[in-house]
Write an enzyme that holds these catalytic residues in place. Sequence first.
Site, PDB file in Angstrom:
ATOM      1  N   LYS A 198       0.830  -1.207   0.000  1.00 19.88           N
ATOM      2  CA  LYS A 198       0.000   0.000   0.000  1.00 19.88           C
ATOM      3  C   LYS A 198       0.862   1.255   0.000  1.00 19.88           C
ATOM      4  CE  LYS A 198      -4.209   1.613   2.279  1.00 19.88           C
ATOM      5  NZ  LYS A 198      -5.177   1.289   3.344  1.00 19.88           N
ATOM      6  N   GLU A 204       9.706  -6.051   4.219  1.00 18.92           N
ATOM      7  CA  GLU A 204       9.899  -7.359   3.585  1.00 18.92           C
ATOM      8  C   GLU A 204       9.594  -7.304   2.092  1.00 18.92           C
ATOM      9  OE1 GLU A 204       8.239  -8.130   7.802  1.00 18.92           O
ATOM     10  OE2 GLU A 204       7.946  -6.686   6.170  1.00 18.92           O
ATOM     11  N   GLY A 255      -5.653  -4.518   5.372  1.00 18.89           N
ATOM     12  CA  GLY A 255      -4.832  -5.505   4.669  1.00 18.89           C
ATOM     13  C   GLY A 255      -5.447  -6.892   4.622  1.00 18.89           C
ATOM     14  N   ARG A 256      -5.973  -7.372   5.750  1.00 23.69           N
ATOM     15  CA  ARG A 256      -6.501  -8.737   5.787  1.00 23.69           C
ATOM     16  C   ARG A 256      -7.886  -8.837   5.157  1.00 23.69           C
ATOM     17  NH1 ARG A 256      -5.691  -6.467  10.607  1.00 23.69           N
ATOM     18  NH2 ARG A 256      -7.413  -6.092  12.071  1.00 23.69           N
ATOM     19  N   GLU A 341      -5.394 -11.582  14.048  1.00 23.78           N
ATOM     20  CA  GLU A 341      -4.967 -10.193  13.951  1.00 23.78           C
ATOM     21  C   GLU A 341      -6.143  -9.257  14.218  1.00 23.78           C
ATOM     22  OE1 GLU A 341      -1.605  -8.739  11.220  1.00 23.78           O
ATOM     23  OE2 GLU A 341      -3.415  -8.043  10.178  1.00 23.78           O
ATOM     24  N   HIS A 372      -3.695 -37.956  10.171  1.00 25.67           N
ATOM     25  CA  HIS A 372      -2.460 -38.697  10.447  1.00 25.67           C
ATOM     26  C   HIS A 372      -1.418 -37.817  11.118  1.00 25.67           C
ATOM     27  CE1 HIS A 372      -3.726 -42.280   8.126  1.00 25.67           C
ATOM     28  NE2 HIS A 372      -4.414 -41.391   7.438  1.00 25.67           N
ATOM     29  N   LYS A 500       8.250  -4.200  14.586  1.00 25.37           N
ATOM     30  CA  LYS A 500       8.814  -3.450  13.459  1.00 25.37           C
ATOM     31  C   LYS A 500       9.743  -2.343  13.954  1.00 25.37           C
ATOM     32  CE  LYS A 500       5.005  -3.945  10.118  1.00 25.37           C
ATOM     33  NZ  LYS A 500       3.989  -3.173   9.357  1.00 25.37           N
TER      34      LYS A 500
END
Length: 531
Positions: A198, A204, A255-256, A341, A372, A500
């Site tokens: 954005k 990252e 964002g999510r 979040e 399993h 951060k």
Amino acid sequence: MNTPRCDLTQAWAALRGHYEAHGRAFDLREAFARDPGRFDALGVEAPGMFADLSKNRIDAASMKLLLDLASECRLEKRRDAMLAGAAINTTEDRAVLHTALRAPRGQGPFSDEVHGVLDAMLAYVESVRDMRTSGIRHIVNIGIGGSDLGPQMAVLALEAFVHPALSLHFVSNVDGHDITSVLRHLRPAETLFVIASKTFTTQETMGNAQAAKAWFAAHGGTDTAKHFVATTTNVAAAAQFGIDTTFGFWDWVGGRYSLWSAIGLPIALAIGADNFRALLAGAHAMDGHFATAPLAKNLPVLLGLIDVWYRNFHGFTSRSVAPYHQGLKRLPAYLQQLEMESNGKCVDLDGNALPFATSPVVWGEPGTNGQHAYFQMLHQGTDVIPVEFLLVKHPTHDLADQHTKLLANGLAQAQALMLGQRTDQAMAQRAPTAAKSLAPDIVARHRTFPGNRPSTTLLLERLTPHSLGALIAMYEHRVYTSGALWGINSFDQWGVELGKALCSDLLPRMASGDTQGLDASTSGLLRRLLD
């Protein structure tokens, strides 16, 4: 907005009393024996899916009290405020309008702006998918968090709809192993990089974007503007990077909750414009259900209420998501961000410390793999963990026998969690792998299952863009429901910020070795890393 917090309501006190009197000892097996119509009474139809809530530790009395709680907390008023564009993200003074991103033209807030970006993005998508002129065979999405988890989950889920000549790759981790493992298989002339940030400053993402650009140039790539596109609001920074084509979005898109926006570009590139519009239409259908269905038949609301019942009264600390469809293998990871979040908060809207628990831990793996791995704990562990099964009636492959086995396994696991197995039943069975030296009663106790372990089953007819859109939107509204009852802000994420900030302080220390002012542990670890 003047709305009471859940624990300050009369309904909360009534729920506490009901739990102590009836909820704590509630037994699913007895509930089914008493009520042959339980499945029909607790089955809920919603756009794109059917939900079986009957294997949950609820009855008519508990549901009435939970609905009273929703009413007393003015859930409908809070829902309507969100959909109307009120600034319900109070800590950032922002509206929360991901629903506007999937509203048909002319039917939602900011419709002209939303559809202007959507139309331009989808026109670009079709030009890229015309491989005779674009030459693109590989799409690499570089983002993190909501710019990665949602698009990656959706592309994998809709693999049957992906252009057969396109390969989609997702890079998120700043760990160089992530991007180098992708780049080694690519050629610059056939590759389009989508840089999803954005602000165009995410550490990252920009680190990986610079690595991609360096690789592109080192391997003979030319015309950065053709092979790099950005989903960002920082057009100037993107241009400085060498990107001419950008698609923006707005500060009311979290964002999510952003895969419906330009962040969904890799989804659209994978499945095409028409299928992307179908994804939006499915989500919009669920928005309509959430907005208009009576609370007693409103699937996101009912699931959110059950989440509160389990978290705050039964004390269940986690929920396992078990999609019995390989395409949904990244759904648990996506839901981790969406729920944890959003609702992993310890203060209410006024900043007061909460005296009750909020978000559970959300985790899982696709069936039958999970059977399993961790289902042993679900069946016989000391913690009760509600499970969410997702079944898809019709596959997109022609291996009918395998699909039948998959569905049978999903049904059997939910049944086994509920029914369990008594010790006398285990005594009557032969256990061929049991040690011959052990007494039969000891073996039987090892093979006893407590049962009464709750689960929800969501049944989709088919996994399509439309049904996936509805499924994702259902989860979004469910998370909002529980967050609204808890009186928290489900749309900020201050917990992400502290790490951060500390990383920004540590980065120059990684070069200088300066440990002054650090705690002993961080100082010691830094020295060991630099030695």
